[in-house]
Design an enzyme around this catalytic site. Structure first.
Site, short mmCIF file in Angstrom:
data_model
loop_
_atom_site.label_atom_id
_atom_site.label_comp_id
_atom_site.label_asym_id
_atom_site.label_seq_id
_atom_site.Cartn_x
_atom_site.Cartn_y
_atom_site.Cartn_z
N CYS A 110 -45.08 24.32 85.73
CA CYS A 110 -46.39 24.79 86.18
C CYS A 110 -46.24 25.39 87.57
CB CYS A 110 -47.37 23.62 86.22
SG CYS A 110 -49.05 24.13 86.67
N HIS A 153 -51.99 25.02 77.64
CA HIS A 153 -51.63 24.65 79.02
C HIS A 153 -52.72 25.16 79.98
CE1 HIS A 153 -48.59 24.23 82.44
NE2 HIS A 153 -49.50 25.01 82.96
N GLU A 154 -53.18 26.41 79.72
CA GLU A 154 -54.21 27.00 80.60
C GLU A 154 -55.57 26.35 80.39
OE1 GLU A 154 -50.95 29.04 81.61
OE2 GLU A 154 -52.74 28.48 82.70
N HIS A 157 -55.93 23.34 82.39
CA HIS A 157 -56.22 23.56 83.81
C HIS A 157 -57.73 23.66 84.03
CE1 HIS A 157 -52.42 23.79 85.88
NE2 HIS A 157 -51.95 24.74 85.11
#
Ligand SMILES: OCN(O)CCCc1ccccc1
Ligand code: NI
Length: 183
Positions: A110, A153-154, A157
């Site tokens: 990351c 993954h995004e 966030h």
């Protein structure tokens, strides 16, 4: 222009916040933000630019990583003919996913984490995402493979989740699995 100094690192509270929905139609400010995010990904994937600007290569970026707690994601991956595929997802929603899971053998990294973190990050193999694009059009996307992993993954966030939160601790699972009397 976004460079590494604009990317906040683990420990910064914004990385643990739930990002706000983006007002539509997009303000000039939000439009500039999402274009600068995609420009960062392009620069980070261009060897000369990445060296000149000292950028870590990135395939995705979420607005919270530049301390903008809004639901905006940029993804730049490559198809089988090595052509770039650029996605800007605004107010993305995971509408469905496969039961089947998938993960990167090499684990994940990351841009907001300046250290290697070992371990398998379990993800859904296939996902369906509803999101607006920069023209305020609502789209349904279906992702699989590497792209599905990057998008998840995004999406994490935007919910204050870091990839290492998902690294399973197999010892714990084993302890729970073994019948009590045998330990
Ligand atoms: O949030 C984006 N970012 O920190 C860059 C790295 C993206 C990424 C790396 C490995 C697997 C999935 C996604
Ligand atoms: Ni990240």
């Amino acid at each position: 222009m976004i460079t590494m100094k604009d990317i906040i690192r683990e420990g910064h509270p914004t990385l643990r916040k739930k990002a706000e929905q983006v007002e539509l139609p997009l303000s000039d400010k939000n439009l500039k933000t999402l274009h600068s995010m995609m420009e960062f990904l392009r620069n980070s994937q261009d060897p000369e630019k990445a060296e000149e600007l000292e950028l870590r290569p990135g395939v995705g970026l979420a607005a919270p990583q530049i301390n903008v707690s809004k639901q905006i994601i940029a993804v730049r991956t490559f198809n089988d003919n090595d052509e770039p595929k650029e996605l800007l997802l605004i107010n993305p929603k995971l509408v469905s996913h496969s039961q089947e899971t998938a993960y990167l053998e090499s684990g994940e990294g990351c841009l907001s984490v300046d250290r290697p973190v070992e371990g398998i990050v379990p993800r859904y193999a296939r996902i369906k995402v509803e999101a607006y694009n920069e023209h305020e059009e609502k789209n349904i996307f279906r992702f699989r493979g590497y792209e599905a992993i990057v998008v998840q993954h995004e999406l994490d966030h935007l919910n204050g989740i870091m990839f290492y939160d998902r690294i399973e601790d197999y010892e714990d699972d084993l302890k729970q699995a073994l019948p009590a009397q045998s330990v």
